[in-house]
Write an enzyme that holds these catalytic residues in place. Structure first.
Site, PDB file in Angstrom:
ATOM      1  CB  SER A 172      -0.932   0.023   1.114  1.00  0.00           C
ATOM      2  OG  SER A 172      -1.892  -1.250   1.267  1.00  0.00           O
ATOM      3  CB  ILE A 220      16.827  -1.692  -0.617  1.00  0.00           C
ATOM      4  CG1 ILE A 220      18.000  -2.368  -1.052  1.00  0.00           C
ATOM      5  CG2 ILE A 220      16.585  -0.168  -1.077  1.00  0.00           C
ATOM      6  CD1 ILE A 220      18.200  -3.630  -1.207  1.00  0.00           C
ATOM      7  N   GLY A 265     -38.433 -40.782  11.795  1.00  0.00           N
ATOM      8  CA  GLY A 265     -39.523 -41.777  11.266  1.00  0.00           C
ATOM      9  C   GLY A 265     -39.529 -41.806   9.872  1.00  0.00           C
ATOM     10  CB  SER A 294     -30.562 -36.698   1.556  1.00  0.00           C
ATOM     11  OG  SER A 294     -32.053 -36.356   2.223  1.00  0.00           O
TER      12      SER A 294
END
Lengths: 623, 302
Positions: free
Chosen positions: A26, A155, A460, A529
Site C-alpha cells: 500500500s 532496501i 420416522g 440427505s
C-alpha cells in the site's frame, strides 16, 4: 490529473501488486500516486489528518492510508480487499490492483490477477522470500501473467546492500524456474523514501537497471487475443422488431468482418456475417475486446451462452474436462455436489467427478485430497450437464476461465481455468433405447416417480416410507425401496459419514433411483440427505414432476427422545462423529412437495398424507 | 464514427457495454439511476450504443431531493426525451412532509432522508432487481474496493466484508428473491476519461459545468450558488456575481462552485490537467468525517 490517457502510444497497463503482509504494497502504491501527482490537495490534507490518527510511521505521511480504503482495515492496519487505483504518467496510463497479503485473503489476489497484464511482487529486503511470496508468484503464474517485477523493498533498512539484493534475486530465480514466466525484472526500491521509483536512487550506484516507473512505462505486454481464432460468446439477442435480429457480445478472440463465415459451436451449423455493429455504428471490422452486435445471413437457433467461432478453428466442445480451481468459499469443495458454472456467457450445472490432486503452493507438490478448502488450489475433472464450448485457458483467458457458484447461497465458490477436454462430447452417443421409460410405465399402468423422504435420524422416515409402500403395493403400484441403512450395507459400504462421503452416497442412490424410474417403477428413498444441494441434484436427474420431496419434520428433541437405534446417545457422548443434528448441520428443505409434521400423528396418518399428495399430483389414481 | 475514440476509450466503452448487456440478459427488472451529472450522462450515452438499434430496455430513475439546480431538472427532462426512454422521478414525500431540507436539517440528514431513503423507496416501490449507477472507483476510497456488480441485501445494505470476488469479466449475477444488485458500468473510468469521452462523442452536458457569471455566496470556504429564493442568507452574506463553474453537481446548497473561465469542453479539459484538487472537494457531504461515504453506502446510498 497529469497526462491524457487518450494520446499514449502504449495501451493502458493493468498491473497488480502482491507480497506478504507488511512488505509495503500500500505504501508503494500511495507513493506512486503521490509522485505522479495523482493525489489532489484536498486528498493530501485528509491524508495528513489521517496519518496523525492512524499512521504507523511517526510524523511522516503514511502513504498506505491513501489506499487502505475501508474503515475496518484502517483500524486493523491491513488491507482486506482488492482496491483499484488509477494514475498516469506523461507516457502511459495505469490501473493498479492492490491486493492483500494475508493468507486467508488469497482469493482476492487471484481476483486482482485475473485482469492484470503484469505483477509486481514485493519482498521485504530484511526477510527475503516468504511462503506468501511463493504462493503469490504461483497464483500469478497460474492465472497466466507472464511478466513480473520483483521489487525488493525496504532496501534502505539493509543499508542498500547489493549482496542482500542479489541473494534474494537468486532465490527467486531458482524458485521461478518451475513457473511459467516470460520475464522477471528485479528492482531494489524503498517505497517509503521513493528510491528507484521514478528517479534512480543516489544511495544505490551499484544498481544500473531501470526505475520501477521507467520500466512500467515501456514494458510491452501485448494482448495476443486478437491474433487468435475468432470467438464471440453470445451475451444477448437483440430483437427490437421483426426486421432486426442481432447477436450481441464482446469479441473474445480474433477479428470479425461482414462476409466472414462463422460456426455455432454447440450445433456446428455455419452461416455468414452480414453486419458488424460496434459502438452504435456499422463497422468494417471488430477485434478481441470490442463489444459488438452481429447480424447473420441465416436464421439459425442461437441463444445466450452459445459461442460463435471461426469454422476453420473451432473450439473443443465437451461435457467432461480437466481444470485447475482456486477455492474461494468457506464451504468446502465436495466432489459429486452440483454447482453452477459460468463460462463465457454460459451458465450450466456442473459436478467435480474427480479431485485429482491438491497443489501445495509452497513446494508446488501434488498431494492427494478429498476436498478443497478456502484458498486451496486443486486439479479436478468436471462433468457438465450439457456440452460446452471452450478454449484451454492458456490459449484464451476469456473462453477458458470460469467461476463456480454455490447453488444454495449464490456465493462465488471458486475460480477455474480449463486445461483440456477429457473426451469430446461429439464422440459420446447415448445409446438410443428402443423401449422407452413411458412404454415400460404404460405396461405397468402407472407413472414412475421418486418419493424422497428426508429428515433427521429418528424422525420416522423409514417407518412412514414402509407404510406408504404397503399402501401403494395394495393398490397394485410397482414399487421399490431404497433405504439409507440398507444401501450402506451393499452399494455404498465403502462410504463413511464425512461431508464428501455423504454427497457421494446420495449421488449413487440418486442414479439408482433414476434407473428405477426408467424402469417405470415408483422408488421410495429414505435418506437423511442433510444437504439441499444433493437433494436438488437428485431432483434434476429426473423429469419435472417425477421427484416428490417428502420432508419428515420432527424436532430434534423428539428424535433424541425416540432414538430408535440408540445413535443420539452415542453421538452426544462423542462416540460417533459427523452425526447430523449434533455436530453436522441439516439443511431444512424450503420447497418440499410434502411436509409431514412428525411426532404429532401416527405413521399411518402421515402415510395417508403422502398418498393424498400423490393422488393430487396425478402420480397415482384416486380410488 | 467509432474511429474517433482512442483505443483507451474504446476499451472502456466496450467494458461498460458488456456490463450493461449482462444486466439486461440476467435480471428481471433493471433500472438506470440518472443523476443528471456528467457520469450519468456518459453512462446513458453508452447505454444507447449498447442496445442499438433498440432503445435501452429499462427506464431511467431520478431520485429528486427537490434541491437540485433548476438547470439540472430542465436538462434531465430533455435528456430522457432525446433517448426515448421512460423517466421515473421519485421524491421522498415523507421527507417533504417532515420539512427535510439541506438548509434546515443539515447535509447528512437531508442526504440520508431525501437521497438514500428516497432511493430505497423507489427501488422497492417498482420492484427493481438491478440498478445501474454512474459511480467510478477513482472517486473515493471506499468506492475503489466496490465491485462492478455490488450485491445488496433485502434491506439494501452493502456488506464490504462479504463481497463476491469478481474475476475476469465473469459476473456472478445470482440473487435471491427480494435482494438486488447495484451495477457500476463506469467503474474503471477516471474523471478525465469521462470528460474525454463526452468531448469525443460530442455529448450535451448540463451548462452548469461551464463557466458563467452566477450569483454566489462564500460559505465555509465554498462558493454556493443562490439558485432560488429558498437559500436563506446569513448576516453579512450578499450574493455576488462571479464567473464560476461546477466540477460535480448535487443539491445546490451542498455543492461548491470553483472560479473558472473554462466555458468550453476544451477549456474544461485544459483546466483539469492543471487541477490540484479532487472533484469531490466540491461535495460538502463527504467531509463530515473520514469513512463517511462507506457508512452511507452500507445504509444504501448509491
Amino acid at each position: 490529473m497529469s497526462g491524457d490517457a487518450n494520446h499514449f502510444a502504449l495501451p493502458t497497463l493493468r498491473f497488480l501488486t502482491c507480497g506478504s503482509v507488511d512488505d509495503g504494497k500500500s505504501t508503494l502504491i500511495g507513493r506512486l500516486l503521490y509522485e505522479q501527482k495523482s493525489i489532489f490537495d484536498d486528498q493530501m490534507s485528509a491524508l495528513e489528518r489521517d496519518s496523525k490518527k492512524h499512521g504507523t510511521v511517526g510524523d511522516d505521511i503514511d502513504f498506505a492510508l491513501l489506499v487502505d480504503g475501508l474503515e475496518a482495515e484502517r483500524e486493523q492496519g491491513i488491507t482486506i480487499d482488492v482496491a483499484y487505483r488509477y494514475f498516469s504518467t506523461k507516457k502511459r496510463a495505469f490501473v493498479v490492483a492492490d491486493t492483500p497479503g494475508h493468507e486467508q485473503f488469497t482469493r482476492n489476489m487471484a481476483t486482482g490477477a485475473s485482469n492484470a497484464d503484469l505483477a509486481i511482487l514485493l519482498v521485504d529486503a530484511r526477510k527475503g522470500l516468504l511462503p506468501q511470496t511463493r504462493r503469490h508468484a504461483f497464483i500469478v503464474s497460474l492465472l497466466g501473467i507472464r511478466d513480473v517485477v520483483l521489487a525488493v523493498n525496504k532496501i534502505d533498512l539493509v543499508g542498500h546492500d547489493p549482496h542482500v539484493f542479489s541473494s534474494i534475486v537468486k532465490d527467486f530465480e531458482t524458485f521461478a524456474e518451475r513457473l511459467n514466466f516470460r520475464s522477471v525484472t528485479p528492482i531494489p526500491v524503498s517505497a517509503r523514501y521513493g528510491d528507484n521509483l521514478s528517479e534512480p536512487s543516489q544511495a544505490m550506484p551499484w544498481y544500473t537497471g531501470p526505475t520501477l516507473v521507467g520500466f512500467l512505462e515501456t514494458v510491452e505486454v501485448r494482448d495476443r487475443r486478437a491474433d487468435g481464432p475468432f470467438r464471440l460468446p453470445v451475451q444477448w439477442v437483440n430483437r427490437p422488431n421483426l426486421d432486426f435480429r442481432g447477436y450481441a457480445g464482446t469479441v473474445a478472440g480474433g477479428r470479425v468482418s461482414p462476409g466472414d463465415e462463422v460456426a455455432v459451436s454447440a450445433s456446428g451449423r455455419t452461416t455468414r456475417v452480414l453486419r458488424v455493429i460496434a459502438s452504435g455504428h456499422d463497422v468494417e471490422a471488430a477485434e478481441a475486446g470490442d463489444a459488438v452486435t452481429l447480424t447473420l445471413a441465416d436464421e439459425i437457433d442461437i441463444a445466450r451462452g452459445d459461442l460463435l467461432a471461426d469454422p476453420k478453428a473451432r473450439p473443443p466442445v465437451a461435457d467432461q474436462f480437466a481444470a485447475h480451481v482456486i477455492w474461494m468459499s468457506e464451504e468446502r469443495l465436495l466432489p459429486g455436489r452440483s454447482y453452477l458454472m459460468k463460462i463465457a456467457e454460459k451458465l450450466v450445472p456442473v459436478t467435480v467427478t474427480d479431485l485429482k490432486h491438491r497443489i501445495d503452493i509452497n513446494s508446488l507438490e501434488h498431494n492427494a485430497a478429498k476436498t478443497l478448502g478456502l484458498n486451496e488450489i486443486g486439479f479436478c475433472n468436471f462433468a457438465t450437464s450439457a456440452p460446452i464450448a471452450f478454449d484451454p485457458y492458456g490459449k484464451n483467458r476469456d473462453t477458458g476461465a470460469f467461476i463456480l457458484i454455490d447453488r444454495a447461497t449464490n456465493a462465488t465458490a471458486a475460480a477455474g481455468l480449463v486445461d483440456f477436454a477429457l473426451r469430446r462430447a461429439t464422440n459420446i452417443h447415448l445409446q438410443d433405447l428402443a423401449v422407452t421409460k413411458a412404454a415400460r410405465a404404460a405396461l405397468k399402468h402407472q407413472k414412475p416417480a421418486i418419493l424422497w423422504f428426508t429428515g433427521l435420524s429418528g424422525a420416522g422416515k423409514s417407518t412412514v416410507a414402509n407404510v406408504v409402500e404397503t399402501k401403494l403395493h395394495a393398490r397394485g403400484v410397482h414399487t421399490v425401496m431404497l433405504d439409507g441403512d440398507n444401501v450402506r450395507h451393499g452399494l455404498n459400504k465403502d462410504l463413511g459419514f464425512t461431508d464428501a462421503d455423504r454427497v457421494e452416497n446420495i449421488r449413487r442412490v440418486g442414479e439408482v433411483a433414476k434407473l428405477m424410474v426408467e424402469a417405470g417403477t415408483v422408488a421410495l428413498c429414505s435418506f437423511i440427505s442433510p444437504f439441499a444441494a444433493e437433494r436438488r441434484m437428485v431432483r434434476e436427474l429426473v423429469e419435472p414432476g417425477e421427484f416428490v420431496e417428502v420432508f419428515v419434520d420432527a424436532p430434534i428433541e423428539s428424535c433424541i427422545a425416540r432414538d430408535p437405534k440408540g445413535l443420539y446417545k452415542r453421538a452426544l457422548a462423542g462416540e460417533i462423529r459427523n452425526f447430523t443434528g449434533i455436530d453436522q448441520p441439516y439443511e431444512r428443505p424450503e420447497h418440499a412437495e410434502v411436509v409431514l409434521a412428525a411426532g404429532e400423528a401416527t405413521p399411518e396418518a402421515l402415510a395417508d398424507q403422502v398418498i393424498a399428495a400423490l393422488e393430487e399430483r396425478g402420480i397415482i389414481q384416486r380410488f | 464514427m467509432p474511429g474517433r475514440l482512442s483505443a483507451h476509450l474504446r476499451r472502456l466503452e466496450s467494458e461498460a457495454i458488456h456490463i450493461m448487456r449482462e444486466v439486461v440478459a440476467e435480471f428481471r427488472k433493471p433500472v438506470m439511476l440518472y443523476s443528471i451529472g456528467k457520469d450519468s450522462t456518459a453512462m446513458l450515452h453508452v447505454a444507447q450504443k449498447a442496445f442499438f438499434p433498440a432503445v435501452p430496455p429499462f427506464p431511467l430513475l431520478h431520485v429528486d431531493t427537490t434541491w437540485k439546480f433548476r438547470e439540472m431538472i430542465a436538462f434531465r427532462d430533455d435528456a430522457a426525451k432525446r433517448a426515448g426512454m421512460e423517466l421515473i422521478v421519485h421524491v421522498n414525500q415523507d421527507g417533504v412532509r417532515r420539512g427535510i431540507s439541506p438548509v434546515a436539517s443539515g447535509s447528512s440528514v437531508h442526504t440520508q432522508v431525501m437521497k438514500t431513503e428516497g432511493l430505497r423507496q423507489a427501488l422497492d416501490q417498482h420492484g427493481f432487481d438491478a440498478a445501474f449507477g454512474g459511480a467510478r472507483r477513482d472517486e473515493e476510497k471506499s468506492r475503489a474496493k466496490e465491485r462492478v456488480f455490488s450485491h445488496r441485501s433485502e434491506a439494501h445494505a452493502w456488506d464490504p466484508r462479504n463481497q463476491r470476488p469478481e474475476l475476469w469479466h465473469l459476473y456472478n449475477t445470482r440473487i435471491r428473491q427480494g435482494e438486488s444488485m447495484r451495477v457500476f458500468p463506469l467503474s474503471n473510468w477516471t474523471e478525465f476519461d469521462v470528460w474525454d469521452y463526452i468531448q469525443a462523442e460530442d455529448i450535451p452536458v448540463v451548462p452548469l459545468y461551464f463557466a458563467k457569471e452566477r450569483p454566489v455566496v462564500r460559505r465555509d470556504g465554498a462558493l454556493i450558488m443562490v439558485d432560488d429564493e429558498r437559500l436563506p442568507l446569513k448576516s453579512g452574506e450578499t450574493p455576488e456575481m462571479r464567473r464560476v463553474r461546477f466540477r460535480t453537481l448535487g443539491c445546490y446548497p451542498l455543492t461548491g462552485a470553483v472560479d473558472s473561465d473554462a466555458d468550453t469542453l476544451d477549456a474544461v479539459l485544459a483546466e483539469m490537467r492543471d487541477s490540484t484538487t479532487s472533484e469531490r472537494q466540491g461535495r460538502l457531504i463527504d467531509s463530515d468525517e473520514a469513512g463517511s461515504m462507506e457508512k452511507k453506502k452500507r445504509e444504501g446510498y448509491f
